[in-house]
Design a protein around this motif. Structure first.
Motif, short mmCIF file in Angstrom:
data_model
loop_
_atom_site.label_atom_id
_atom_site.label_comp_id
_atom_site.label_asym_id
_atom_site.label_seq_id
_atom_site.Cartn_x
_atom_site.Cartn_y
_atom_site.Cartn_z
N ASN A 210 55.71 20.74 45.14
CA ASN A 210 56.41 21.83 44.76
C ASN A 210 57.38 22.07 43.80
O ASN A 210 58.33 21.29 43.89
CB ASN A 210 56.87 22.46 46.03
N PRO A 211 56.85 22.32 42.51
CA PRO A 211 55.84 23.42 42.26
C PRO A 211 54.51 22.70 41.67
O PRO A 211 53.41 23.64 41.34
CB PRO A 211 56.48 24.12 41.13
N TYR A 241 54.07 18.41 52.28
CA TYR A 241 52.77 18.56 52.04
C TYR A 241 51.82 17.58 52.16
O TYR A 241 50.56 17.41 51.70
CB TYR A 241 52.56 19.31 50.71
N TYR A 333 43.23 25.26 53.75
CA TYR A 333 43.80 25.55 52.37
C TYR A 333 43.26 24.96 51.14
O TYR A 333 43.16 25.53 50.04
CB TYR A 333 45.14 24.98 52.40
N ARG A 337 42.07 27.14 47.85
CA ARG A 337 42.55 26.74 46.58
C ARG A 337 41.08 26.57 45.61
O ARG A 337 41.33 27.22 44.61
CB ARG A 337 42.71 25.20 46.53
N MET A 361 49.89 23.85 48.14
CA MET A 361 49.63 25.57 48.16
C MET A 361 49.67 26.30 46.99
O MET A 361 49.75 27.46 46.82
CB MET A 361 50.63 26.15 49.31
N PHE A 362 49.80 25.40 45.84
CA PHE A 362 50.08 25.85 44.48
C PHE A 362 49.29 25.51 43.41
O PHE A 362 48.68 24.44 43.29
CB PHE A 362 51.59 25.61 44.13
N ARG A 406 54.32 29.23 38.77
CA ARG A 406 53.70 28.86 39.99
C ARG A 406 53.17 29.88 40.39
O ARG A 406 53.56 30.95 40.88
CB ARG A 406 54.79 28.18 40.55
N SER A 408 50.91 30.61 44.33
CA SER A 408 50.66 30.40 45.67
C SER A 408 49.23 30.93 46.11
O SER A 408 49.10 32.17 45.82
CB SER A 408 51.87 30.64 46.38
N SER A 410 48.30 30.21 49.23
CA SER A 410 48.25 29.96 50.91
C SER A 410 48.19 31.35 51.60
O SER A 410 47.15 31.03 52.86
CB SER A 410 49.56 29.29 51.22
#
Length: 436
Positions: A210-211, A241, A333, A337, A361-362, A406, A408, A410
């Protein structure tokens, strides 16, 4: 194979902050934590509220598969009462069991080593970050970080006067040559102390970063760990993560920690629910004790109600069931993605570039032809009610121009992904036209 330094080489006291060196354990919390008070004791010491006045007298949990578990009266009263600072023994054992299976830390259970790995619960991994910084860092101390770093690390370190030094990274994590170049500016440490008493720690998010979404390779981690041995600094491994990464899992820094120099932070926020505010820290015993002392003086431990709920889940699942649940979360997830990247390519073809992440998640995107995304994000997109985060938010210097953002995937729906990326494309195209 990593070489073990001698047991006498790590001077843990030298790594402690001025605050940590001055802190003493709480006499009252030590009394209850140390002797394991139960119903056989005549309790006339602590100010424990009487369960007879608790307004909650019954509770049941409905699991995802539809089964219902009624919380026993004893467990409910225990959950509503003060608990142990380090956490409920049943949860701690579960964490040790799953850590042994997935990471097999060289120093876990090694009572002969001064840096033996111990575990305590935290109120989420952010609590672990805050407390790790508090015990290690003070004014003038140095913490090494990734080029783009989780903002809460900066939020904790900057106000106390820490020097945050960002190290360049690529798709495999922090670049060892760049880390070595920064370290070469410092004299080699002596007597197991940090260099100049100031070069204390490196902080990183090694999976689904993250990120950036970066995943550190095994070889990259080994190179960084060798540099940690050479320059004698602590590694704070914030692995929130971990379970959202593709299998097979890579080695953790903890799994290669032959010296007892890794503080590993994990959380149940990504695998169970963030509202539980429950995570844990695995740390060498001297640091574990310091983290415990901070908890005694602040949170007094993690929420007992949250621990009660998680215990019910662990009793139902066991280690195998929890791992299976995490695999299902990972699959969820991963599918999101794939959808997000498909929609992003549809709308941003030729205008943005990114490395496809293997977890987390990014998406970490670079907008072409844009020197700084700050106004695009905080003015144009915000005005149109599309929320993404400018890359500047992840820099120790928030005024530093950056072409990154960034995004997300999610929680946002596929419909809103379409809407959001269409608006991003419109505003990005308009900005690019204005600049040309």
């Amino acid at each position: 194979m990593l070489k073990t330094i001698s047991k006498a080489a790590m001077d843990y006291t030298a790594f402690l902050s001025k605050t940590a060196r001055a802190r003493k354990p709480s006499a009252l919390r030590e009394l209850f934590d140390g002797i394991g008070v139960d119903e056989t004791y005549v309790l006339m010491a602590g100010g424990l509220p009487n369960p007879e006045v608790f307004p909650i007298t019954d509770m049941a949990i409905t699991f995802g598969d539809g089964t219902v578990s009624k919380i026993s009266q004893n467990n409910l009263m225990e959950g509503l009462q003060y608990g142990r600072t380090t956490g409920h023994p049943e949860i701690l054992k579960f964490i040790k069991d799953i850590t042994k299976r997935l990471h097999d830390p060289p120093r876990m259970g090694d009572s002969s080593h001064p840096g033996a790995t111990e575990v305590l619960l935290t109120s989420g991994s952010n609590d672990g970050i805050y407390k790790s910084v508090e015990i290690l860092l003070g004014e003038g101390d140095v913490v090494l970080t990734e080029e783009y770093v989780y903002p809460n690390l900066v939020a904790v370190t900057q106000p106390i006067g820490c020097d945050v030094k960002a190290i360049r990274m690529d798709k495999d994590g922090i670049i060892p040559e760049c880390l070595a170049a920064e370290l070469s500016k410092w004299p080699k440490p002596v007597d197991g102390k940090p260099s100049l008493g100031r070069l204390k720690a490196l902080y990183c998010v090694p999976n689904g970063d993250n990120p950036t979404g970066v995943r550190y390779t095994n070889e990259r981690k080994r190179e960084i760990y060798r540099l940690a041995q050479e320059y004698n600094f602590i590694i704070i491994e914030d692995d929130a993560y971990f379970y959202l990464e593709e299998k097979p899992f890579n080695e953790s820094f903890l799994s290669m920690d032959v010296d007892g120099r890794v503080i590993r932070l994990e959380t149940f926020s990504k695998t169970i629910a963030p509202g539980l505010r429950l995570g844990f820290a695995l740390a060498p015993k001297p640091f574990f004790n310091q983290l415990r002392y901070v908890s005694q003086a602040s949170t007094q431990g993690s929420s007992n109600v949250s621990q009660m709920l998680v215990r019910e889940l662990f009793r139902k699942w066991g280690v195998d069931g929890y791992i299976k649940h995490c695999e299902e979360v990972n699959d969820f997830y991963s599918k999101r993605r794939i959808v997000c990247e498909r929609i992003a390519r549809k709308h941003l073809n030729g205008m943005a570039e990114w490395e496809s992440p293997t977890g987390g998640m990014f998406l970490w995107m670079k907008f072409k032809g844009v020197k700084d995304t700050l106004k695009l994000v905080m003015e144009r997109l915000l005005k149109r009610k599309v929320l993404i985060v400018t890359g500047a938010a992840f820099s120790a210097d928030v005024t530093r121009p950056t072409p990154y953002v960034r995004i997300s995937y999610s929680k946002v729906s596929e419909e809103d992904m379409e809407k959001g990326f269409a608006i991003i494309a419109e505003e990005l195209r308009a900005l690019q036209n204005e600049q040309n």
